[in-house]
Every structure is written in structure tokens, then in C-alpha cells.
Design a protein around this motif. Structure first.
Motif, mmCIF file in Angstrom:
data_model
loop_
_atom_site.group_PDB
_atom_site.id
_atom_site.type_symbol
_atom_site.label_atom_id
_atom_site.label_comp_id
_atom_site.label_asym_id
_atom_site.label_seq_id
_atom_site.Cartn_x
_atom_site.Cartn_y
_atom_site.Cartn_z
ATOM 1 N N ALA A 300 16.823 -24.209 -18.077
ATOM 2 C CA ALA A 300 17.986 -23.983 -17.212
ATOM 3 C C ALA A 300 18.188 -25.151 -16.254
ATOM 4 O O ALA A 300 19.317 -25.609 -16.030
ATOM 5 C CB ALA A 300 17.807 -22.681 -16.430
ATOM 6 N N LEU A 301 17.101 -25.667 -15.680
ATOM 7 C CA LEU A 301 17.210 -26.773 -14.726
ATOM 8 C C LEU A 301 17.656 -28.054 -15.426
ATOM 9 O O LEU A 301 18.492 -28.807 -14.892
ATOM 10 C CB LEU A 301 15.881 -26.983 -14.016
ATOM 11 C CG LEU A 301 15.450 -25.849 -13.076
ATOM 12 C CD1 LEU A 301 14.027 -26.064 -12.594
ATOM 13 C CD2 LEU A 301 16.406 -25.731 -11.881
ATOM 14 N N LEU A 302 17.113 -28.311 -16.610
ATOM 15 C CA LEU A 302 17.519 -29.519 -17.328
ATOM 16 C C LEU A 302 18.960 -29.406 -17.817
ATOM 17 O O LEU A 302 19.704 -30.397 -17.804
ATOM 18 C CB LEU A 302 16.584 -29.782 -18.513
ATOM 19 C CG LEU A 302 15.301 -30.553 -18.200
ATOM 20 C CD1 LEU A 302 14.532 -30.854 -19.483
ATOM 21 C CD2 LEU A 302 15.596 -31.859 -17.462
ATOM 22 N N ARG A 303 19.372 -28.228 -18.226
ATOM 23 C CA ARG A 303 20.767 -28.064 -18.628
ATOM 24 C C ARG A 303 21.693 -28.314 -17.442
ATOM 25 O O ARG A 303 22.774 -28.892 -17.596
ATOM 26 C CB ARG A 303 20.994 -26.663 -19.206
ATOM 27 C CG ARG A 303 20.325 -26.434 -20.560
ATOM 28 C CD ARG A 303 20.617 -25.045 -21.100
ATOM 29 N NE ARG A 303 21.953 -25.018 -21.678
ATOM 30 C CZ ARG A 303 22.212 -24.942 -22.981
ATOM 31 N NH1 ARG A 303 21.211 -24.893 -23.858
ATOM 32 N NH2 ARG A 303 23.451 -24.920 -23.422
ATOM 33 N N ALA A 304 21.276 -27.891 -16.248
ATOM 34 C CA ALA A 304 22.075 -28.164 -15.055
ATOM 35 C C ALA A 304 22.155 -29.662 -14.800
ATOM 36 O O ALA A 304 23.234 -30.217 -14.531
ATOM 37 C CB ALA A 304 21.478 -27.443 -13.850
ATOM 38 N N TYR A 305 21.023 -30.339 -14.905
ATOM 39 C CA TYR A 305 20.967 -31.791 -14.681
ATOM 40 C C TYR A 305 21.851 -32.538 -15.680
ATOM 41 O O TYR A 305 22.491 -33.539 -15.345
ATOM 42 C CB TYR A 305 19.513 -32.243 -14.790
ATOM 43 C CG TYR A 305 19.264 -33.712 -14.578
ATOM 44 C CD1 TYR A 305 19.713 -34.375 -13.436
ATOM 45 C CD2 TYR A 305 18.534 -34.446 -15.510
ATOM 46 C CE1 TYR A 305 19.458 -35.731 -13.233
ATOM 47 C CE2 TYR A 305 18.274 -35.793 -15.322
ATOM 48 C CZ TYR A 305 18.740 -36.423 -14.180
ATOM 49 O OH TYR A 305 18.483 -37.773 -13.991
ATOM 50 N N LEU A 306 21.908 -32.015 -16.910
ATOM 51 C CA LEU A 306 22.691 -32.664 -17.968
ATOM 52 C C LEU A 306 24.134 -32.160 -18.031
ATOM 53 O O LEU A 306 24.898 -32.607 -18.885
ATOM 54 C CB LEU A 306 22.024 -32.436 -19.329
ATOM 55 C CG LEU A 306 20.606 -32.967 -19.497
ATOM 56 C CD1 LEU A 306 20.058 -32.595 -20.873
ATOM 57 C CD2 LEU A 306 20.548 -34.465 -19.295
ATOM 58 N N ASP A 307 24.480 -31.217 -17.146
ATOM 59 C CA ASP A 307 25.826 -30.620 -17.139
ATOM 60 C C ASP A 307 26.130 -29.996 -18.496
ATOM 61 O O ASP A 307 27.185 -30.222 -19.088
ATOM 62 C CB ASP A 307 26.886 -31.657 -16.770
ATOM 63 C CG ASP A 307 28.219 -31.018 -16.394
ATOM 64 O OD1 ASP A 307 28.216 -29.840 -16.002
ATOM 65 O OD2 ASP A 307 29.258 -31.687 -16.512
ATOM 66 N N LEU A 308 25.203 -29.162 -18.967
ATOM 67 C CA LEU A 308 25.281 -28.557 -20.292
ATOM 68 C C LEU A 308 25.324 -27.030 -20.125
ATOM 69 O O LEU A 308 24.272 -26.388 -20.020
ATOM 70 C CB LEU A 308 24.051 -28.966 -21.112
ATOM 71 C CG LEU A 308 24.090 -28.823 -22.617
ATOM 72 C CD1 LEU A 308 25.096 -29.786 -23.230
ATOM 73 C CD2 LEU A 308 22.698 -29.082 -23.197
ATOM 74 N N PRO A 309 26.494 -26.430 -20.073
ATOM 75 C CA PRO A 309 26.598 -24.986 -19.828
ATOM 76 C C PRO A 309 25.842 -24.152 -20.863
ATOM 77 O O PRO A 309 25.691 -24.555 -22.028
ATOM 78 C CB PRO A 309 28.104 -24.719 -19.898
ATOM 79 C CG PRO A 309 28.743 -26.038 -19.599
ATOM 80 C CD PRO A 309 27.823 -27.065 -20.177
ATOM 81 N N ALA A 310 25.396 -22.976 -20.423
ATOM 82 C CA ALA A 310 24.603 -22.112 -21.297
ATOM 83 C C ALA A 310 25.410 -21.558 -22.459
ATOM 84 O O ALA A 310 24.844 -21.214 -23.500
ATOM 85 C CB ALA A 310 24.004 -20.962 -20.479
ATOM 86 N N ASN A 311 26.729 -21.472 -22.304
ATOM 87 C CA ASN A 311 27.548 -20.854 -23.355
ATOM 88 C C ASN A 311 28.095 -21.853 -24.364
ATOM 89 O O ASN A 311 28.890 -21.498 -25.228
ATOM 90 C CB ASN A 311 28.703 -20.070 -22.736
ATOM 91 C CG ASN A 311 29.665 -20.963 -21.942
ATOM 92 O OD1 ASN A 311 29.438 -22.165 -21.809
ATOM 93 N ND2 ASN A 311 30.726 -20.380 -21.418
#
Length: 396
Positions: A300-311
Motif C-alpha cells: 500500500a505504501l509503495l503504491r502510494a509512492y508510485l501513484d498507483l491506485p488500488a483499483n
């Protein structure tokens, strides 16, 4: 003609991976071409890969694989379900892969497939009831077959179940094949001639790799040693802690919800950890609970850093070639796919506008990965447009 797919991270490629490829060919035939779908610069446990995707792909083809494609970035940073669905969809999209070989702790394909059928039948209802993915998976499988449910205690079994479930879900004709894992257990810290990748990474970080050089095939060892010497490895979050933290501190709980997904309140725990802690590992430890496992927190933190939404979709929008081995070009000629195949950066300029958001996400991810390399001279942006697949001399 048989062509076998393998899903991997090769972080780094070691003797256990070489054993898997050898056993696969022992079953399917010594001349069976092997295609790997490999995580790129980020891996499923929620971390930077130890060295970049092109070097890891080169390890693989110099150690016997024939073609390495990149797993879509959203799949690489997903749960076991998303990881498996993205990987299987990528292999299925090639249109020429006949088998999928994966390692498992049980080595029993019938039991794994039975568990996979349970997943398809009952998982949606369990998730709607509010259970976490891991708890829902264990509940539905154990309810039908307690023996199959016991498989979930071991990570390679779990991935194998998800691969089979994904094959069923997309109606693929690819036949699964499992190889009994032989060697150290997943994440084991014990020395072994076929160690876990975690053990190899720890040896690199501890400066003791020279004591365990025989745990990697010679070509993989040579690439890893060269990367260490040049400062291209080991890549890890500590190198760019301030960059990660400075971005995460800009986010509200609602922002974090976009990247973590779910409705179980994890975004609030992430927010508190980001505000109270001063580095990435400490944030992860502070946010982790039994309800929020460490790998989920890290992703979740890395997806936030990469601007990669969960959906965002885990399915491939194009196929990126990372390395071409002995029979790689012949496999590329056999592809029967509607997806664009990227073999060099210039190919991206010809892609339609609707694919550009995915391409921009890949570019950003590669640029942020560069910031985590030990050698400051390697932290420049734009590497995405300068790298081309590794081609094994004499490939055909």
C-alpha cells in the motif's frame, strides 16, 4: 510444440530457480522453451527488487530460460490473487504457451486444483462478508476440504492455488504443472545449496555473499557481483527514505485509501504511522497488525509512492520484453496476440493514446527505482527510454 510459462521474481536468480527449470524440462522435454513472466523493479512483498529488471532477466536467460517478459506493475504490487491473475493473463495473451510450471511445497497438483475450485466457488461471498482476503481464502477452502485448507500455510502452495484459479477464471487452455519445492523453505534464513531468495539477499546486505557464491548459477553470480561493484545493487528503501517519506507525508487518509483499497480502515493506521515514524521500515512496523499483514502494508505504501491506485487493472495492456535467450526469437515469432509487443523504447512511440497512462506509470516507477540505487551517479531519470532487452548471443 510445448512452450512452458513460469511466473517469477528472480530476486535474484539462484540455484532453486535453476532446479525448477531443470525439473520442468525433465517432465516436458529437454528442448521445451521456457518463458518467464517476471516482476519488474518492484516485488510482491512490497519492496524494491535487489537489482533492476533487465539485469535479473539477463540472469534468467543466461541460466537457461528463453524469454523474459515483464509482469504488469499493478500485478507485481498486488495480493496473491492479483499477482496470479496478472501473470496468468500475460502468459495466456501470448497465444502459444501450453503449460504453466510453478513450485509448491506439497507437489500435489490435484490437491492444489481442488483448493482452486473452492476459491472460485466461495471466495466472493466471504469477501462480501467483510473478511480480509487471506482469512476469506482460508475459510472457503477449509470449509470444503480441511486438508486443502492446510495448503494455505505455505506461500508457494497459495500462489499455486491462485495460478490454477486464474487459469480457470479466464478459461485458459494452459495446463498447470507443479514441481515439488526442494531446498530451503520460503524466506528461510538457513544456508543451503538451494537457498531461499531471502537468504541470498540477506547475504548481500550483510556482505557475506562471498561465503555463499555456490548458491547462484555462475552467470547469475557474475551479473550480481558486477552490479554490486558498480553500485547498481543492492537497491533498497534505506537509500531513498527521505524521498519516500516526503511524498507520503503529503497524503491524507482519503488519499491513502485510494492506494490501499478495502473498507477495513487501514488508511487511518497508515496515516498515523506516516506521521509518527521517520523511515520506511519503521512506518511499516508501526502500521502492521494481524489484520494488516506486513506485505499488505508495504504494498500500500509503495503504491502510494508510485501513484498507483488500488483499483487499477492488473491485466496486461502490452507485452514488454526484458531478455531474449537461446530460443527467444523463435517464441516471439510464434506469438498470437492482440497486445502490442515492446522490444525497444521506440516501440512505445507507436502505441495508441489509451495506453499512454500505463506507460507513464512504468516510466515513473523506473525513475523512482533509480533513486534507490547505491551509486548516486545512477540515480538520473529517463532510464526507461535508454534500456533495451538483453539478447543472449546466438539467440534464434
Amino acid at each position: 510444440m510445448k512452450i512452458c510459462g513460469i511466473v517469477a521474481e528472480y530476486n535474484p536468480f539462484h540455484n532453486g530457480h535453476a532446479y525448477h527449470t531443470a525439473q520442468t524440462r525433465a517432465i516436458l522435454g529437454a528442448d521445451t522453451p521456457l518463458v518467464a513472466v517476471m516482476s519488474g523493479n518492484y516485488v510482491q512483498r512490497g519492496d524494491f527488487a535487489m537489482l533492476d529488471k533487465y539485469q535479473r532477466a539477463a540472469m534468467a536467460v543466461q541460466s537457461g530460460l528463453d524469454l523474459v517478459l515483464e509482469l504488469p506493475l499493478p500485478a507485481a504490487l498486488s495480493s496473491a490473487e492479483g499477482f496470479a491473475r496478472g501473470a496468468v493473463a500475460t502468459l495466456d495473451a501470448l497465444g502459444c504457451v501450453t503449460h504453466l510450471s510453478f513450485g509448491s511445497e506439497c507437489g500435489n497438483l490435484d490437491r492444489i486444483q481442488q483448493a482452486a475450485r473452492c476459491v472460485r466457488a466461495g471466495l466472493p461471498d466471504a469477501l462480501r462478508a467483510g473478511h480480509s482476503y487471506a482469512a476469506a481464502l482460508e475459510q472457503v477452502v477449509s470449509a470444503v476440504d480441511p486438508n486443502a485448507g492446510a495448503l494455505l500455510a505455505q506461500p508457494n502452495n497459495t500462489l499455486g492455488i491462485e495460478y490454477c484459479a486464474a487459469l480457470d477464471a479466464c478459461g485458459s487452455s494452459i495446463q498447470p504443472l507443479t514441481i515439488l519445492r526442494d531446498g530451503a523453505a520460503h524466506d528461510s534464513e538457513q544456508a543451503h545449496i538451494r537457498p531461499s531468495a531471502s537468504f541470498v539477499r540477506a547475504a548481500v546486505l550483510n556482505g557475506t555473499l562471498n561465503q555463499y557464491e555456490d548458491t547462484l548459477p555462475p552467470p547469475a553470480l557474475t551479473i550480481l557481483q558486477a552490479a554490486l561493484l558498480s553500485g547498481a545493487a543492492p537497491v533498497h528503501t534505506a537509500v531513498c527514505d527521505h524521498a519516500i517519506l516526503s511524498y507520503l507525508r503529503r497524503l491524507s487518509p482519503d488519499d491513502l485509501l485510494r492506494f490501499s483499497g478495502g473498507s477495513d480502515g487501514i488508511q487511518h493506521r497508515l496515516y498515523r504511522a506516516i506521521q509518527s515514524q521517520t523511515n520506511f521500515p519503521a512506518i511499516c512496523r508501526a502500521a502492521q497488525t494481524r489484520r494488516y499483514p506486513l506485505a499488505r502494508v508495504r504494498r500500500a505504501l509503495l503504491r502510494a509512492y508510485l501513484d498507483l491506485p488500488a483499483n487499477i487493472s492488473v491485466y496486461p495492456q502490452y507485452l514488454r520484453v526484458l531478455a531474449i535467450g537461446a530460443r527467444g526469437r523463435s517464441i516471439l515469432r510464434r506469438l498470437s496476440t492482440d497486445l502490442p509487443v515492446i522490444t525497444k523504447p521506440v516501440s512505445e512511440k507507436r502505441l495508441p493514446d489509451e495506453l499512454q497512462p500505463a506507460l507513464r506509470a512504468d516510466v515513473l516507477a523506473d525513475d523512482l527505482f533509480a533513486l534507490a540505487q547505491p551509486n548516486p551517479d545512477l540515480r538520473t531519470g529517463g532510464s526507461h527510454y535508454r534500456r533495451t532487452p538483453f539478447c543472449l548471443p546466438g539467440s534464434h
